[in-house]
Scaffold this motif. Structure first.
Motif, short mmCIF file in Angstrom:
data_model
loop_
_atom_site.label_atom_id
_atom_site.label_comp_id
_atom_site.label_asym_id
_atom_site.label_seq_id
_atom_site.Cartn_x
_atom_site.Cartn_y
_atom_site.Cartn_z
N LEU A 109 1.02 -1.29 0.04
CA LEU A 109 0.01 0.00 0.03
C LEU A 109 0.81 1.39 -0.02
N LEU A 110 2.00 1.11 0.74
CA LEU A 110 2.98 2.35 0.94
C LEU A 110 3.23 2.75 -0.53
N ALA A 111 3.72 1.75 -1.19
CA ALA A 111 4.35 1.61 -2.89
C ALA A 111 3.17 2.24 -3.57
N LEU A 112 1.88 1.85 -3.37
CA LEU A 112 0.90 2.65 -4.25
C LEU A 112 0.67 4.13 -3.89
N GLU A 113 0.81 4.43 -2.67
CA GLU A 113 0.71 5.83 -2.10
C GLU A 113 1.95 6.48 -2.79
N GLU A 114 3.10 6.10 -2.79
CA GLU A 114 4.23 6.44 -3.34
C GLU A 114 4.11 6.76 -4.72
N GLY A 115 3.37 5.86 -5.40
CA GLY A 115 3.27 6.02 -6.88
C GLY A 115 2.04 6.92 -7.52
N GLY A 116 1.21 7.28 -6.49
CA GLY A 116 0.36 8.19 -6.87
C GLY A 116 -0.96 7.60 -7.36
N LEU A 117 -1.36 6.34 -7.04
CA LEU A 117 -2.26 5.58 -7.79
C LEU A 117 -3.64 6.16 -7.41
N ARG A 118 -3.97 6.58 -6.23
CA ARG A 118 -5.09 6.98 -5.85
C ARG A 118 -5.42 8.40 -6.42
N VAL A 119 -4.73 9.20 -6.56
CA VAL A 119 -4.92 10.51 -7.20
C VAL A 119 -5.02 10.29 -8.83
N THR A 120 -4.16 9.43 -9.37
CA THR A 120 -4.11 8.96 -10.68
C THR A 120 -5.66 8.49 -11.26
N LEU A 121 -5.89 7.61 -10.26
CA LEU A 121 -7.34 7.18 -10.74
C LEU A 121 -8.42 8.00 -10.69
N ILE A 122 -8.37 9.08 -9.65
CA ILE A 122 -9.69 10.01 -9.37
C ILE A 122 -9.32 10.97 -10.70
N ARG A 123 -8.15 11.45 -11.16
CA ARG A 123 -7.90 12.18 -12.02
C ARG A 123 -8.40 11.54 -13.45
N ALA A 124 -8.25 10.40 -13.64
CA ALA A 124 -8.68 9.48 -14.76
C ALA A 124 -10.42 9.66 -14.94
N VAL A 125 -10.94 9.67 -13.80
CA VAL A 125 -12.50 9.95 -13.84
C VAL A 125 -12.93 11.02 -14.43
N VAL A 126 -12.26 12.27 -13.71
CA VAL A 126 -12.61 13.65 -13.87
C VAL A 126 -12.28 14.19 -15.20
N ARG A 127 -11.17 13.46 -15.92
CA ARG A 127 -10.85 13.84 -17.25
C ARG A 127 -11.75 13.25 -18.19
N ALA A 128 -12.22 11.94 -18.06
CA ALA A 128 -13.24 11.30 -18.79
C ALA A 128 -14.53 11.84 -18.71
N ALA A 129 -14.87 12.42 -17.60
CA ALA A 129 -16.22 12.99 -17.27
C ALA A 129 -16.37 14.36 -18.23
N ARG A 130 -15.28 15.04 -18.25
CA ARG A 130 -14.97 16.24 -19.21
C ARG A 130 -15.39 15.83 -20.58
N ARG A 131 -14.47 14.78 -20.89
CA ARG A 131 -14.62 14.63 -22.40
C ARG A 131 -15.93 13.76 -22.78
N ALA A 132 -16.57 13.18 -21.69
CA ALA A 132 -17.89 12.83 -22.03
C ALA A 132 -18.99 13.79 -22.51
N GLY A 133 -18.75 14.86 -21.99
CA GLY A 133 -19.63 15.82 -22.19
C GLY A 133 -19.30 16.60 -23.63
N GLU A 134 -18.34 16.13 -24.40
CA GLU A 134 -17.91 16.83 -25.49
C GLU A 134 -18.18 15.92 -26.72
N LEU A 135 -18.49 14.72 -26.44
CA LEU A 135 -18.48 13.62 -27.54
C LEU A 135 -19.55 13.81 -28.73
N LEU A 136 -20.55 14.60 -28.37
CA LEU A 136 -21.58 14.67 -29.34
C LEU A 136 -21.14 15.78 -30.38
N HIS A 137 -20.12 16.78 -29.94
CA HIS A 137 -19.87 17.69 -30.96
C HIS A 137 -18.44 17.19 -31.40
N GLY A 138 -17.86 16.17 -31.39
CA GLY A 138 -16.59 15.96 -32.09
C GLY A 138 -15.49 15.98 -31.19
#
Length: 273
Positions: free
Chosen positions: A244-273
């Motif tokens: 778990l310490l290795a995961l925290e050092e690698g930033g896994l938690r924050v990286t997964l949160i950012r993945a969801v945030v960025r994908a959500a932003r993109r989901a709102g744009e798909l209709l317009h290309g």
């Protein structure tokens, strides 16, 4: 248990999700094969659907919706405008229009279909292909509880189904619809770790995949917060805390949160290309 049949179903743009919906509905007994019609752009795709599912297929979307109780829009967001133009005036308030297209809201569909047509928007994910999916549905302005119930019946054979307000659908797209891709990376990485410490690759992949499956089952079956379940695995001075310490050092938690945030932003744009 097989329930009352839904009536005639038209699936417009029957790709992988559309095909999985048809298979789930037929296998569950909610619809007979002869009551399903599917469309696609290319004749070879229609031939494949006929061979695998033994259903009627058409190239003509307008003809497909005639007499259908439920019209499922399974086309790509960029093709939605064209398809809605083809079926405008052919669908009525007595039919349910059910869209599985990301980014396309119910207001967009209602405006182009004309007045009084009930629309429900749904966001399934690819594990629906094996009956382990997660689908969220949201009703449009004219959709009533009976329409949501009908939509639930369509998706329950493919896994779990929740109803939420439509404002949550881009977030749902980013989390449960895009999420399998994130977890494939996690499974691949864990398996690579297993190879690094001496396991055969096929064994490491099977161990990682089954572990993720079982862990998800624990969360759903127990109803406990994942943090509490994590603590139950993490014994004092044990090996898990080092991992778990290795995961925290690698930033896994924050990286997964950012993945969801960025994908959500993109989901709102798909209709317009």
């Amino acid at each position: 248990m097989k329930g009352k049949e839904l009536g005639r179903i038209a699936v417009l743009g029957a790709g992988k999700i559309g095909e999985s919906l048809i298979a789930g509905l037929v296998d569950s007994g909610l619809v007979a094969r002869e009551q399903v019609v599917a469309t696609a752009k290319h004749p070879e795709r229609l031939e494949a659907l006929q061979s695998r599912l033994r259903i009627k297929t058409l190239l003509d979307n307008a003809a497909a919706v005639r007499g259908a109780s439920v019209v499922i829009l399974a086309v790509k967001p960029q093709a939605m405008e064209e398809v809605l133009r083809e079926i405008r005036g052919r669908v009525t308030r007595r039919q349910l229009v059910l869209s599985v297209a990301a980014s396309v809201d119910t207001a967009f569909i209602e405006k182009r279909l004309g007045p009084r047509v009930p629309v429900v928007r749904a966001m399934p994910n690819t594990p629906c292909l094996i009956g382990q999916g997660m689908t969220v549905i949201a009703g449009g302005r004219l959709a009533r509880e009976a329409h949501l119930d009908e939509a639930r019946r369509v998706f329950l054979p493919l896994g779990r189904c929740l109803a939420l307000e439509e404002r949550h659908l881009d977030a749902v797209t980013a989390l449960s619809a895009s999420g399998p891709a994130y977890l494939y990376v996690v499974i691949e990485s864990l398996a690579e770790g297993g190879v690094k410490v001496g396991l055969p690759r096929d064994v490491a992949t099977e161990l990682a995949a089954q572990m993720v499956l079982g862990t998800a089952g624990m969360v759903l079956a127990s109803g406990e917060h994942p943090a509490k379940l994590k603590d139950a695995v993490t014994t004092p001075a044990g090996c898990t805390i080092d991992g778990l310490l290795a995961l925290e050092e690698g930033g896994l938690r924050v990286t997964l949160i950012r993945a969801v945030v960025r994908a959500a932003r993109r989901a709102g744009e798909l209709l317009h290309g």
